[in-house]
Design a protein around this motif. Structure first.
Motif, PDB file in Angstrom:
ATOM      1  N   LEU A 204       0.845  -1.099  -0.228  1.00 49.99           N
ATOM      2  CA  LEU A 204      -0.177   0.102   0.019  1.00 49.99           C
ATOM      3  C   LEU A 204       0.919   1.348   0.041  1.00 49.99           C
ATOM      4  CD1 LEU A 204      -2.811  -0.988   2.659  1.00 49.99           C
ATOM      5  CD2 LEU A 204      -2.953  -1.063   0.213  1.00 49.99           C
ATOM      6  N   ASP A 205       0.272   2.327  -0.643  1.00 50.62           N
ATOM      7  CA  ASP A 205       1.004   3.722  -0.517  1.00 50.62           C
ATOM      8  C   ASP A 205       0.888   4.359   0.855  1.00 50.62           C
ATOM      9  OD1 ASP A 205       1.613   6.594  -0.681  1.00 50.62           O
ATOM     10  OD2 ASP A 205       1.504   6.477  -2.829  1.00 50.62           O
ATOM     11  N   GLY A 206       1.780   4.217   1.690  1.00 48.54           N
ATOM     12  CA  GLY A 206       1.587   4.809   3.148  1.00 48.54           C
ATOM     13  C   GLY A 206       1.036   6.064   3.269  1.00 48.54           C
ATOM     14  N   GLY A 207       1.695   6.932   2.370  1.00 50.64           N
ATOM     15  CA  GLY A 207       1.429   8.357   2.540  1.00 50.64           C
ATOM     16  C   GLY A 207       0.027   8.584   2.213  1.00 50.64           C
ATOM     17  N   LYS A 208      -0.677   8.039   1.208  1.00 50.27           N
ATOM     18  CA  LYS A 208      -1.919   8.186   0.684  1.00 50.27           C
ATOM     19  C   LYS A 208      -2.893   7.319   1.859  1.00 50.27           C
ATOM     20  CE  LYS A 208      -0.991   8.276  -4.285  1.00 50.27           C
ATOM     21  NZ  LYS A 208      -0.933   7.593  -5.546  1.00 50.27           N
ATOM     22  N   VAL A 209      -2.649   6.176   2.440  1.00 49.30           N
ATOM     23  CA  VAL A 209      -3.559   5.596   3.344  1.00 49.30           C
ATOM     24  C   VAL A 209      -3.602   6.617   4.552  1.00 49.30           C
ATOM     25  CG1 VAL A 209      -3.465   3.810   5.124  1.00 49.30           C
ATOM     26  CG2 VAL A 209      -2.952   3.324   2.874  1.00 49.30           C
ATOM     27  N   ALA A 210      -2.456   7.244   4.833  1.00 54.29           N
ATOM     28  CA  ALA A 210      -2.220   8.342   6.023  1.00 54.29           C
ATOM     29  C   ALA A 210      -3.264   9.547   5.661  1.00 54.29           C
ATOM     30  CB  ALA A 210      -1.026   8.629   6.408  1.00 54.29           C
ATOM     31  N   LEU A 211      -3.219   9.950   4.401  1.00 53.08           N
ATOM     32  CA  LEU A 211      -3.930  11.035   4.074  1.00 53.08           C
ATOM     33  C   LEU A 211      -5.486  10.868   4.082  1.00 53.08           C
ATOM     34  CD1 LEU A 211      -2.661  12.901   0.902  1.00 53.08           C
ATOM     35  CD2 LEU A 211      -3.052  13.854   3.019  1.00 53.08           C
ATOM     36  N   ARG A 212      -5.870   9.685   3.619  1.00 57.79           N
ATOM     37  CA  ARG A 212      -7.287   9.327   3.946  1.00 57.79           C
ATOM     38  C   ARG A 212      -7.623   9.191   5.231  1.00 57.79           C
ATOM     39  NH1 ARG A 212     -10.510   4.031   1.389  1.00 57.79           N
ATOM     40  NH2 ARG A 212     -12.077   3.895   3.003  1.00 57.79           N
ATOM     41  N   CYS A 213      -6.917   8.539   6.088  1.00 56.63           N
ATOM     42  CA  CYS A 213      -7.433   8.360   7.594  1.00 56.63           C
ATOM     43  C   CYS A 213      -7.178   9.645   8.350  1.00 56.63           C
ATOM     44  CB  CYS A 213      -6.061   7.418   8.257  1.00 56.63           C
ATOM     45  SG  CYS A 213      -6.504   7.246   9.968  1.00 56.63           S
ATOM     46  N   LEU A 214      -6.274  10.649   7.611  1.00 58.74           N
ATOM     47  CA  LEU A 214      -6.142  12.000   8.405  1.00 58.74           C
ATOM     48  C   LEU A 214      -7.480  12.961   8.144  1.00 58.74           C
ATOM     49  CD1 LEU A 214      -4.259  13.696  10.350  1.00 58.74           C
ATOM     50  CD2 LEU A 214      -3.351  14.395   8.126  1.00 58.74           C
ATOM     51  N   VAL A 215      -7.831  12.848   6.863  1.00 54.77           N
ATOM     52  CA  VAL A 215      -8.896  13.561   6.486  1.00 54.77           C
ATOM     53  C   VAL A 215     -10.321  12.966   6.703  1.00 54.77           C
ATOM     54  CG1 VAL A 215     -10.384  14.315   4.530  1.00 54.77           C
ATOM     55  CG2 VAL A 215      -7.877  14.382   4.291  1.00 54.77           C
ATOM     56  N   ASP A 244      10.514  -2.244   8.440  1.00 57.95           N
ATOM     57  CA  ASP A 244      11.169  -1.297   7.958  1.00 57.95           C
ATOM     58  C   ASP A 244      10.414  -0.385   7.109  1.00 57.95           C
ATOM     59  OD1 ASP A 244      13.760  -2.552   8.297  1.00 57.95           O
ATOM     60  OD2 ASP A 244      13.428  -3.967   6.729  1.00 57.95           O
ATOM     61  N   LEU A 245       9.113  -0.173   7.539  1.00 58.33           N
ATOM     62  CA  LEU A 245       8.177   0.879   6.831  1.00 58.33           C
ATOM     63  C   LEU A 245       8.980   2.399   6.992  1.00 58.33           C
ATOM     64  CD1 LEU A 245       5.326   1.877   6.022  1.00 58.33           C
ATOM     65  CD2 LEU A 245       4.813   1.988   8.393  1.00 58.33           C
ATOM     66  N   TRP A 246       9.500   2.582   7.901  1.00 59.46           N
ATOM     67  CA  TRP A 246       9.723   4.155   8.217  1.00 59.46           C
ATOM     68  C   TRP A 246      10.966   4.397   7.210  1.00 59.46           C
ATOM     69  CZ3 TRP A 246       7.003   7.767  10.641  1.00 59.46           C
ATOM     70  CH2 TRP A 246       5.884   7.125  11.212  1.00 59.46           C
ATOM     71  N   ASP A 247      11.869   3.578   7.033  1.00 57.59           N
ATOM     72  CA  ASP A 247      13.104   3.611   6.117  1.00 57.59           C
ATOM     73  C   ASP A 247      12.666   3.622   4.658  1.00 57.59           C
ATOM     74  OD1 ASP A 247      14.704   4.106   8.248  1.00 57.59           O
ATOM     75  OD2 ASP A 247      15.339   1.876   8.156  1.00 57.59           O
ATOM     76  N   ALA A 248      11.600   3.173   4.247  1.00 60.63           N
ATOM     77  CA  ALA A 248      11.013   2.940   2.879  1.00 60.63           C
ATOM     78  C   ALA A 248      10.273   4.187   2.452  1.00 60.63           C
ATOM     79  CB  ALA A 248      10.138   1.655   2.765  1.00 60.63           C
ATOM     80  N   LEU A 249       9.747   4.970   3.503  1.00 61.38           N
ATOM     81  CA  LEU A 249       9.020   6.119   3.176  1.00 61.38           C
ATOM     82  C   LEU A 249       9.837   7.310   2.800  1.00 61.38           C
ATOM     83  CD1 LEU A 249       6.559   5.961   6.316  1.00 61.38           C
ATOM     84  CD2 LEU A 249       5.990   5.415   3.909  1.00 61.38           C
ATOM     85  N   ASP A 250       9.008   8.325   2.072  1.00 59.14           N
ATOM     86  CA  ASP A 250       9.797   9.659   1.734  1.00 59.14           C
ATOM     87  C   ASP A 250       9.085  10.632   2.837  1.00 59.14           C
ATOM     88  OD1 ASP A 250       7.316  11.234   1.212  1.00 59.14           O
ATOM     89  OD2 ASP A 250       7.155   9.807  -0.672  1.00 59.14           O
ATOM     90  N   PRO A 251      10.031  11.728   2.965  1.00 56.14           N
ATOM     91  CA  PRO A 251       9.931  12.781   4.182  1.00 56.14           C
ATOM     92  C   PRO A 251       8.415  13.078   4.445  1.00 56.14           C
ATOM     93  CG  PRO A 251      11.804  13.546   2.996  1.00 56.14           C
ATOM     94  CD  PRO A 251      11.167  12.057   2.071  1.00 56.14           C
ATOM     95  N   GLU A 252       7.765  13.262   3.040  1.00 57.66           N
ATOM     96  CA  GLU A 252       6.286  13.715   3.216  1.00 57.66           C
ATOM     97  C   GLU A 252       5.275  12.650   3.760  1.00 57.66           C
ATOM     98  OE1 GLU A 252       2.754  15.328   0.146  1.00 57.66           O
ATOM     99  OE2 GLU A 252       4.730  15.281  -0.558  1.00 57.66           O
ATOM    100  N   SER A 253       5.527  11.324   3.373  1.00 62.98           N
ATOM    101  CA  SER A 253       4.959  10.392   3.569  1.00 62.98           C
ATOM    102  C   SER A 253       4.933  10.122   5.214  1.00 62.98           C
ATOM    103  CB  SER A 253       4.951   8.978   3.094  1.00 62.98           C
ATOM    104  OG  SER A 253       4.582   9.095   1.609  1.00 62.98           O
ATOM    105  N   ARG A 254       6.502  10.053   5.703  1.00 64.31           N
ATOM    106  CA  ARG A 254       6.465  10.047   7.257  1.00 64.31           C
ATOM    107  C   ARG A 254       5.748  11.045   8.056  1.00 64.31           C
ATOM    108  NH1 ARG A 254      12.467  10.357   5.624  1.00 64.31           N
ATOM    109  NH2 ARG A 254      12.908   8.277   5.044  1.00 64.31           N
TER     110      ARG A 254
END
Length: 326
Positions: A204-215, A244-254
């Motif tokens: 899954l795209d962690g940043g997009k999942v987080a955006l959906r959750c946050l909104v 290793d989720l956090w190391d695979a993310l970009d700064p915005e997704s973190r």
């Protein structure tokens, strides 16, 4: 960490007047970043984001350190950045960085405008005890332009653009701008359609999942069916167990995962907190001329990586949780 009184403050706008010097792990100042600000008040863009976007993100990171235009450790930089952003706004269309609303149909221009709207709105909220008429006028025009870019399906073209546009609109509303819940709920539903939660969490795209959750937390309708996005919260819980989720993310997704996890609370936040301490904190330079900065990575220039990194660390003391969520 967040007291009971702060729990009633708006999400994304409960800014505490704390300097990083009061945090055990975070750097107290950003000399490198301050020095890289132009005389006019902007920061240089990178290969993916223009000067408007990077300057807005830097402004957000400094507001999170308790700075406004008249007070705080970075008041001079905040004042210059705010003046520069307002100067980039078209007085007729309200667009920031471009001249017409049609240009906001492009993700890059939409994000620049959304981040600028978000930064101006947060600064207005922080300085709510002293009127900033120019800022309020600019916010009103920016909101009008942003809503003008909303599409028939309620979204703003892409999941990333839709999520950040919704965040900017909520911030504007909480700082006093008239934003109708109808547009926000439409954006939330559009984002839910755009972001799939199916399949292996590792894919899954962690940043997009987080955006959906946050909104989902930020934009809640009046009925039970329009309350928090429970499937997205479940997906967040599964993401926290990806190796290793956090190391695979970009700064915005973190940043987005940190904000979403903080709102989720409980075990999700506990696991995210471990990831932040083991993966985000070590990325901040502690000594030398780069002290306080986050180095470029994954196409993010130093200024943008630093802004997202500092905002990620500020989640500990900057934002309140929505009432009732722990």
């Amino acid at each position: 960490m967040i007291n009971q009184a702060l729990a009633a403050l708006p999400l994304f706008l409960a800014v505490l007047p704390l300097a990083y010097a009061q945090q055990d792990d975070a750097i107290p100042d950003l000399p490198r970043i301050v020095q890289s600000q132009s005389a006019g008040g902007s920061w240089q863009g990178d290969q993916a984001v223009g000067a408007v976007g990077v300057t807005s993100l830097q402004l957000l990171s400094m507001i999170g350190d308790g700075s406004g235009r008249a007070a705080g450790p970075w008041k001079d930089s905040v004042g210059k950045a705010a003046r520069w952003l307002l100067a980039q706004q078209d007085p007729e269309t309200g667009c920031i960085g471009v001249f017409d609303v049609a240009s906001l149909r492009n993700e890059k221009e939409l994000l620049d405008h959304a981040w600028a709207t978000y930064a101006i709105s947060e600064l207005i909220f922080v300085e709510r005890e002293s009127a900033w008429e120019e800022g309020e006028a600019a916010r009103g025009l920016a909101v009008r332009a942003l809503l003008g870019a909303q599409r028939e399906d309620g979204g703003f073209g892409t999941a990333r653009a839709t999520g950040w546009a919704a965040i900017a609109l909520v911030s504007a509303r909480e700082s006093g701008a008239p934003v109708d819940s109808v547009e926000l709920i439409a954006a939330r539903y559009a984002l839910q359609r755009m972001v799939s939660l199916e399949g292996d969490p590792a894919h899954l795209d962690g940043g997009k999942v987080a955006l959906r959750c946050l909104v989902g937390f930020m934009v809640q309708g009046p009925t039970a069916a329009q309350s928090m996005d429970e499937p997205a919260i479940t997906a967040m819980a599964k993401l926290m167990d990806v190796p290793d989720l956090w190391d695979a993310l970009d700064p915005e997704s973190r940043l987005l995962i940190t904000f979403a996890a903080y709102q989720c609370g409980g075990e999700i936040w506990k696991k995210a907190n471990v990831g932040i301490k083991t993966s985000v904190l070590p990325r901040q330079v502690l000594k030398g001329e780069l002290r306080g900065s986050f180095l470029p990575e994954r196409g993010f220039g130093e200024a943008r990586a630093t802004a997202f990194g500092v905002m990620t660390l500020s989640a500990y003391f900057r934002y309140a949780r929505i009432v009732g969520l722990r």
